[in-house]
Design an enzyme around this catalytic site. Structure first.
Site, PDB file in Angstrom:
ATOM      1  N   ASP A 157      12.440  26.901  24.406  1.00 56.06           N
ATOM      2  CA  ASP A 157      11.033  26.498  24.325  1.00 56.06           C
ATOM      3  C   ASP A 157      10.460  26.684  22.928  1.00 56.06           C
ATOM      4  O   ASP A 157       9.871  25.764  22.360  1.00 56.06           O
ATOM      5  CB  ASP A 157      10.197  27.371  25.275  1.00 56.06           C
ATOM      6  CG  ASP A 157      10.054  26.716  26.625  1.00 56.06           C
ATOM      7  OD1 ASP A 157      10.611  25.607  26.775  1.00 56.06           O
ATOM      8  OD2 ASP A 157       9.407  27.308  27.490  1.00 56.06           O
TER       9      ASP A 157
ATOM     10  N   GLY B 270      17.930  37.262  13.077  1.00 56.14           N
ATOM     11  CA  GLY B 270      16.822  37.510  12.172  1.00 56.14           C
ATOM     12  C   GLY B 270      17.068  38.676  11.217  1.00 56.14           C
ATOM     13  O   GLY B 270      16.807  38.568  10.020  1.00 56.14           O
TER      14      GLY B 270
ATOM     15  N   LYS C  53       8.900  44.229  15.593  1.00 59.10           N
ATOM     16  CA  LYS C  53      10.175  43.922  14.925  1.00 59.10           C
ATOM     17  C   LYS C  53       9.937  43.347  13.536  1.00 59.10           C
ATOM     18  O   LYS C  53      10.613  43.720  12.580  1.00 59.10           O
ATOM     19  CB  LYS C  53      10.965  42.894  15.744  1.00 59.10           C
ATOM     20  CG  LYS C  53      11.666  43.493  16.927  1.00 59.10           C
ATOM     21  CD  LYS C  53      12.618  42.492  17.580  1.00 59.10           C
ATOM     22  CE  LYS C  53      13.273  43.147  18.773  1.00 59.10           C
ATOM     23  NZ  LYS C  53      14.153  42.214  19.502  1.00 59.10           N
TER      24      LYS C  53
ATOM     25  N   GLY D  83      11.680  34.781  14.176  1.00 57.09           N
ATOM     26  CA  GLY D  83      12.613  35.638  14.901  1.00 57.09           C
ATOM     27  C   GLY D  83      13.169  36.737  14.023  1.00 57.09           C
ATOM     28  O   GLY D  83      13.680  36.479  12.935  1.00 57.09           O
TER      29      GLY D  83
ATOM     30  N   CYS E  51      17.070  42.493  24.922  1.00 55.51           N
ATOM     31  CA  CYS E  51      15.875  43.080  25.543  1.00 55.51           C
ATOM     32  C   CYS E  51      15.464  42.321  26.798  1.00 55.51           C
ATOM     33  O   CYS E  51      14.895  42.887  27.711  1.00 55.51           O
ATOM     34  CB  CYS E  51      14.728  43.169  24.543  1.00 55.51           C
ATOM     35  SG  CYS E  51      14.366  41.611  23.752  1.00 55.51           S
TER      36      CYS E  51
END
Ligand SMILES: [Zn+2]
Lengths: 633, 321
Positions: free
Chosen positions: A99, A8, A51, A3, A153
Site C-alpha cells: 500500500d 532502511g 526509528k 522506511g 514487528c
C-alpha cells in the site's frame, strides 16, 4: 528515504558513508526489542523511540557533519504531498508494504522525482528497480507477486493478517519450544527494560525436570497468549491507530472432553510411528478443512504440546517446522488461530494453515545490505543524470550461468498501466444491485489503492473524503454510499463514465461502467470485474515460454525470466509483459560504457581535499548542474 | 480455489528457493568461530552481517591506528578523537561489534597474521583475509589446509568500485536440493596458490578481466613490497610493464587487461561504500552457507564491478586429467 527498518538502516548507513549530505527519512514505527538483532542502528536503550530519529542519531555519530531530517510519521499523511516530494532529487524506498509503496510511487510520478525501489520477484530473488517517469516502468506497471517476507514487528507485535500469526507460530513459538535451545529468537524478549526480564523468559519456556506436562502447557499458553499480550497493550502508542488485541488465558477456555483417551490412540503410539501421533485424532477432529472454534484450537494446542513432550521427547531441541509433520502443523495451526482470535483476525482451517505455513520466505539479513548497496549505486547514477546506465539488478538466489548479480535495462512503461498512463478502465457491475460502498471498498480502495478518493460523474460529486468537508456534505456522501448505483442522485448505469481521483496522490483515472446482470459467486466473488487494470498474477501472453536451468516453468509471477540454452553463452531476459522486447544482457551491460568509475574517482579526490576539516563531500563536481541535493527515502 | 492450488504448486516447484535456515543451521552458526584480518570497509560490513546472524565468536586482527582515511569507510567508530585515540582499529571495532549482538563473543588478536603458526588457526572454522598481500594469502591458506579440521578460507579485495572474493572450502560435501530430493554433492576447491597458477590460456572462456587485472596488481605490490592498495596511478608505467611480461609468459594478448581497469585498481585505495555493502553481504551469505551446510556455495571466485553492475562467479581450478 521512506522506511528506517531492515533495508532502511542499511541504506542510511551506506548513503552516509558514500557522502550524501542531505537526507530526509520518514518512518512511522517505533523501535521494538525484536528489531535489535537485524536493524543494527538500534540498541536496547532505544526501544519505544522513533526509528527515523534514532537512525539519524546513530548515523550522525560516525558522520557528524551531514544533515539528516527525520519524520516520525506515516508517509500517507497529507503533509507529504506532491510539493513535499518535489524538493528531492531522488526517493529511495525501504518499505515492505504494498500500500505505502503504491502511494509513494504515485507521489513520485506526480512530482516527477525518480524512485529507486526493491522487492522480491517471488521467483528469481530480490530485485532493485529504477522508476523514472516516462523513461521506465513505474512501480505499478507490472503485477506484483504476493509479498513473502514480513516485517519482524508485524509478526511479534502487530499482526493484521492470518499469515502473520502463522509466521509467529511457526518461526517463533514452535522454534522456541521444540527447536535448538540456544538459537536467537524474538520470543526471548518481551519488555522494553533490559536483561533481567529476558532471563526470566528463558525460565518460562524451559520445562523443569518432572514438571507436570498439563501445567507446563497451561503456563506456556498463559504466557504467550495472555501475559505477552498484556505487555504489548501497555505500550499505548502502538495501539493508537490499531485494533487492540485481547489477552486469552487457559482458565477462560472451557475444557473439551477428549474421546478415546485410552483407546486406539495409545496403541498407535506404541507402534512408534511418529507420523500417526496427532492431536486432532485424539480429539476426534477428522476433517482438516473444518474451522475450529477458539476452544477447539486451545485444546489442540495443549494436546499437541503434550504429545510432543510425551511421544516425541527425543526430538525436542532438534525440531524444525516441516509442513509434512502432522503434529507440527496441528500445533502451528492452533497457535496461529488463538493468536488470530486475540487480534480479531479471521480463523483458518488446518488445511489452509498448512498451505500458508509451507510457503514463506524469511528476510535474510545479509540480503538487506546487498540491496541497499545496489540502491545507492542507482541513486548516484540518478544524481548524475546518467540515464543510459540505469539498471534494474536481480540479486539471484540461485546463480544462473555464473551470474549472481544480474543487471538489465529498466523496462519501458507499460502502455496500459492505469497509474502512469491514461488508459481508461472498464468495470462490469450490476448497477441495479451494487451499492456505491461496494465500488469504493472493492475497487477504488482495494484495487486502485487510493487513499483519499473522490468520485465524480460528469460534474456531479458522488463521493469525497477529507477533513475540510461541511457536515451536510459528509451526511450526503454517507447516504450515497448506501445507495445502489442506478439510484444515486446522478444515476450510474451502463455507459456511464466515472472519474475517480486521489488528490493527494494526484492520480486520476476514468472508469467505463458496463452493466452486467449475473456474476459467478465462486469465480467472481466481488460481484464486479475491473479490466484494464493489472491484477496480481497476470497470465503470460505473447507465447513466450520461460524455462530455467532447473526446468521450472514460471507461473507469470516473475517480471522477467531467464532463458538459457546450452549452445548460447548469452543470457536473455524476456519480459513477460505484452509487447515487451527481448534483450540480451551481454549486449546491454557491456555496450554502454559507464562513467561510473570516474564518479568514484571524483568522490575520492574530494574526500582527500576535505579531509582536513572533517567533512565529506560527494557528487559536488558540478556535473549535477542542480542545486537541490536532497535525498528522500 | 485456484489461488490455493497455485500456492501449493508454487511451494513444490520453488521448494529449493523457499529455504529456511532452520534450527539446525542456526545451532551450527552459533558454534562457529571466525577470524577476520584487515578491517577495511568491506570487512566491517562482513563483520556486522555475521555478528547479526549470530555466529559463536569473531576474532579481529588489524593493529593499525585509526586515521581519517580509515574513518571515512567505517561506521563502527564514532567520529570523536577522545574515543579512538590510542586504540588500534581492531580494538575500536571490537567495542562496537559487541554492542550489535551480546550473544556473540568479539575479541582482538594482535600481531602480523603471516607470523602465526599452524596451530593458531586450529581454533577457527572460518578465516577471512581482507586486502592482504599475495604472500600472506598463500601462506595463511596453506596453514589452514594443513589442519585436520576443515577451515573455510576467504580472501576479499575491494578497489575502486571493483571487488574480488576468493573461496577455498577444500573438499566440501553438501546436500544440493534437486526438485524434492537432496543429492550429496562434492566440490573440490583448489588452494589460492593452485588457483592462481592455472595457466591463463586454460582459464574459462571470457574469464572476468578483473581476475587478470587483479593478478597483475597483486604481483606488482608483492614485487615492490607495497601494502595492498598503497599504490597510485604514478605506478601505472611499471604495472603496464609487468602486465606485458606476465601476458607474454602466459601467451595472452595483453589487451585483455585494459589500461583503464589497471588505473582504477591502482587508484582505488578507498573502498567505494556501496560496493563494500554488496560484497560484505555476499561474503556474509557465503560464510553462512559454508557453516550451515545449506545452499550452494560459490566456487571459487566472485567478481563485481559497479561500472557494469554484473556480479559474476568464476570457477578457476585445474582441469582434472
Ligand atoms: Zn505504470
Amino acid at each position: 528515504m521512506v522506511g528506517a527498518g531492515g533495508i532502511g538502516c542499511e541504506l542510511l548507513k551506506t548513503l552516509a558513508l558514500s557522502g550524501f549530505k542531505d537526507i530526509h527519512i520518514i518512518d512511522m514505527d517505533t523501535i521494538e526489542v525484536s528489531n535489535l538483532n537485524r536493524q543494527f542502528l538500534f540498541r536496547q536503550s532505544h526501544v519505544g523511540q522513533s526509528k527515523a530519529k534514532v537512525a539519524r542519531d546513530a548515523v550522525l555519530k560516525f558522520r557528524p557533519h551531514i544533515s539528516i531530517t527525520p519524520y516520525h510519521a506515516n508517509v500517507k499523511d497529507p503533509d507529504f504531498n506532491v510539493d513535499f516530494f518535489k524538493q528531492f532529487n531522488v526517493v529511495l524506498n525501504g518499505l515492505d508494504n504494498l500500500d505505502a509503496r503504491r502511494h509513494v510511487n504515485r507521489l513520485c510520478l506526480a512530482a516527477g522525482v525518480p524512485l529507486v525501489e526493491s522487492g522480491t520477484t517471488g521467483f528469481l530473488g530480490q530485485v532493485v528497480t529504477v522508476h523514472v517517469k516516462g523513461k521506465s516502468e513505474c512501480y505499478e506497471c507490472q503485477p506484483k507477486p504476493a509479498p513473502k517476507t514480513y516485517p519482524v514487528c508485524t509478526i511479534t507485535s502487530t499482526p493484521s493478517k492470518f499469515v502473520h500469526c502463522i509466521v509467529w507460530a511457526k518461526d517463533l513459538l514452535f522454534a522456541k519450544l521444540f527447536g535448538a535451545k540456544n538459537q536467537e529468537n524474538d520470543l526471548n524478549v518481551r519488555s522494553s527494560d533490559a536483561s533481567s526480564s529476558s532471563q526470566q523468559t528463558e525460565d518460562v519456556f524451559e520445562r523443569k525436570n518432572n514438571e507436570d506436562i498439563e501445567l507446563y502447557g497451561k503456563k506456556i499458553f498463559d504466557h504467550v497468549f495472555g501475559y505477552n499480550i498484556e505487555l504489548a497493550l501497555s505500550n499505548e502508542d502502538t495501539w493508537k491507530n490499531r485494533h487492540k488485541p485481547r489477552p486469552i488465558y487457559s482458565k477462560d477456555i472451557s475444557p473439551i472432553e477428549l474421546p478415546h483417551q485410552n483407546g486406539n490412540q495409545a496403541k498407535i503410539s506404541v507402534g512408534g510411528d511418529i507420523s500417526s501421533v496427532s492431536a486432532m485424532a485424539s480429539m476426534g477432529l477428522k476433517n482438516p478443512q473444518d474451522l475450529w472454534s477458539l476452544n477447539e484450537n486451545s485444546a489442540v494446542f495443549l494436546e499437541a504440546l503434550k504429545l510432543f513432550f510425551s511421544k516425541r521427547e527425543k526430538e525436542i531441541g532438534n525440531l524444525s517446522f516441516d509442513k509434512d509433520d502432522q503434529l507440527a502443523v496441528e500445533f502451528v495451526t492452533a497457535a496461529a488461530n488463538i493468536r488470530a482470535s486475540s487480534f480479531g483476525i479471521p480463523l483458518h482451517s488446518l488445511f489452509e494453515s498448512k498451505g500458508i505455513a509451507g510457503n514463506i520466505i524469511h528476510a535474510v539479513a545479509t540480503t538487506n545490505a546487498i540491496i541497499a548497496g545496489l540502491i545507492v549505486i542507482e541513486a548516484i547514477k540518478i544524481l548524475q543524470s546518467d540515464t543510459k546506465n540505469y539498471r534494474m539488478t536481480y540479486c539471484l538466489e540461485h546463480p544462473s550461468r555464473k551470474m549472481l548479480l544480474m543487471p538489465v535495462e529498466p523496462f519501458e512503461p507499460n502502455k496500459s498501466c492505469y497509474v502512469c498512463s491514461e488508459t481508461p478502465l472498464t468495470l462490469e457491475i450490476n448497477a441495479h444491485r451494487s451499492k456505491l460502498r461496494d465500488l469504493v471498498d472493492k475497487i477504488v480502495k482495494a484495487k486502485l489503492g487510493m487513499n483519499l478518493p473522490l468520485i465524480m460523474h460528469g460534474s456531479a460529486l458522488l463521493y469525497e473524503v477529507g477533513d475540510d468537508l461541511e457536515e451536510d456534505e459528509v451526511a450526503n456522501y454517507a447516504a450515497n454510499l448506501e445507495k445502489v448505483l442506478s439510484e444515486l442522485p446522478s444515476p450510474v448505469m451502463g455507459g456511464t463514465i466515472l472519474t475517480v481521483e486521489d488528490l493527494q496522490q494526484e492520480l486520476k483515472c476514468s472508469i467505463n461502467i458496463k452493466h452486467r446482470e449475473e456474476f459467478d459467486e465462486e469465480k467472481e466473488p466481488d460481484g464486479m470485474i475491473l479490466s484494464g487494470w493489472t491484477p496480481a498474477l497476470a497470465a503470460e501472453k505473447n507465447g513466450s515460454t520461460s524455462t530455467t536451468e532447473n526446468g521450472a516453468s514460471t507461473s507469470g509471477v516473475s517480471q522477467a525470466t531467464s532463458l538459457m540454452t546450452e549452445e548460447d553463452d548469452d543470457l536473455q531476459i524476456i519480459p513477460t509483459q505484452p509487447g515487451g522486447k527481448k534483450r540480451k544482457i551481454s549486449d546491454l551491460s557491456s555496450a554502454a560504457t559507464s562513467d561510473f568509475s570516474s564518479v568514484a574517482k571524483d568522490t575520492k579526490i574530494q574526500r582527500k581535499d576535505v579531509d582536513g576539516n572533517n567533512d565529506v563531500v560527494m557528487l559536488d563536481d558540478g556535473s549535477l548542474g542542480n542545486s537541490k541535493k536532497k535525498i528522500e527515502t | 480455489m485456484n489461488g490455493e492450488e497455485l500456492t501449493e504448486q508454487e511451494t513444490a516447484l520453488y521448494d529449493r528457493q523457499i529455504r529456511v535456515w532452520g534450527a539446525d543451521a542456526q545451532r551450527r552458526l552459533s558454534k562457529s568461530h571466525i577470524l577476520v584480518s584487515g578491517l577495511k570497509g568491506t570487512a566491517i560490513e562482513f563483520c556486522k552481517n555475521i555478528v547479526l546472524a549470530g555466529v559463536g565468536s569473531v576474532t579481529l586482527n588489524d593493529d593499525r591506528i585509526v586515521t581519517e582515511e580509515i574513518l571515512s569507510a567505517n561506521f563502527l567508530i564514532p567520529h570523536d578523537e577522545s574515543v579512538y585515540s590510542g586504540k588500534s582499529l581492531a580494538e575500536l571495532c571490537c567495542d562496537s561489534l559487541k554492542d550489535f549482538n551480546p550473544m556473540v563473543r568479539v575479541s582482538v588478536e594482535k600481531g602480523e597474521l603471516s607470523n602465526f603458526d599452524v596451530d593458531f588457526f586450529d581454533k577457527f572454522d572460518v578465516v577471512v583475509l581482507s586486502s592482504s598481500t599475495l604472500s600472506t594469502k598463500i601462506s595463511v591458506n596453506e596453514k589452514c589446509r594443513k589442519l585436520l579440521k576443515r577451515i573455510a578460507f576467504y580472501a576479499v579485495d575491494c578497489r575502486d568500485s571493483c571487488a574480488e572474493i576468493f573461496v577455498d572450502l577444500q573438499n566440501y560435501i553438501y546436500s544440493k536440493k534437486q526438485g524434492d530430493e537432496a543429492v550429496e554433492c562434492l566440490l573440490e576447491y583448489p588452494s589460492f596458490e593452485e588457483a592462481i597458477s592455472v595457466p591463463w590460456r586454460s582459464l574459462p572462456r571470457r574469464v572476468s578481466k578483473l581476475y587478470l587485472a587483479m593478478r597483475v596488481i597483486e604481483k606488482f605490490e608483492e614485487l615492490e613490497s607495497r601494502i595492498p592498495g598503497e599504490s597510485s596511478d604514478s605506478d601505472l608505467p611499471k604495472v603496464q610493464k609487468l602486465r606485458k611480461q606476465l601476458s607474454e609468459a602466459q601467451s595472452l594478448d595483453e589487451s585483455q587487461i585494459p589500461d583503464s581497469l589497471l588505473e582504477r585498481l591502482l587508484e582505488g585505495r578507498i573502498e567505494f561504500p556501496p560496493v563494500s555493502a554488496i560484497i560484505g553481504g555476499i561474503l556474509g551469505q557465503e560464510v553462512i552457507k559454508a557453516l550451515s551446510g545449506k545452499g550452494d556455495p560459490l566456487k571459487n571466485f566472485f567478481f563485481f564491478d559497479a561500472t557494469d553492475g554484473k556480479g559474476i562467479i568464476e570457477d578457476i581450478s585445474k582441469q582434472k586429467p
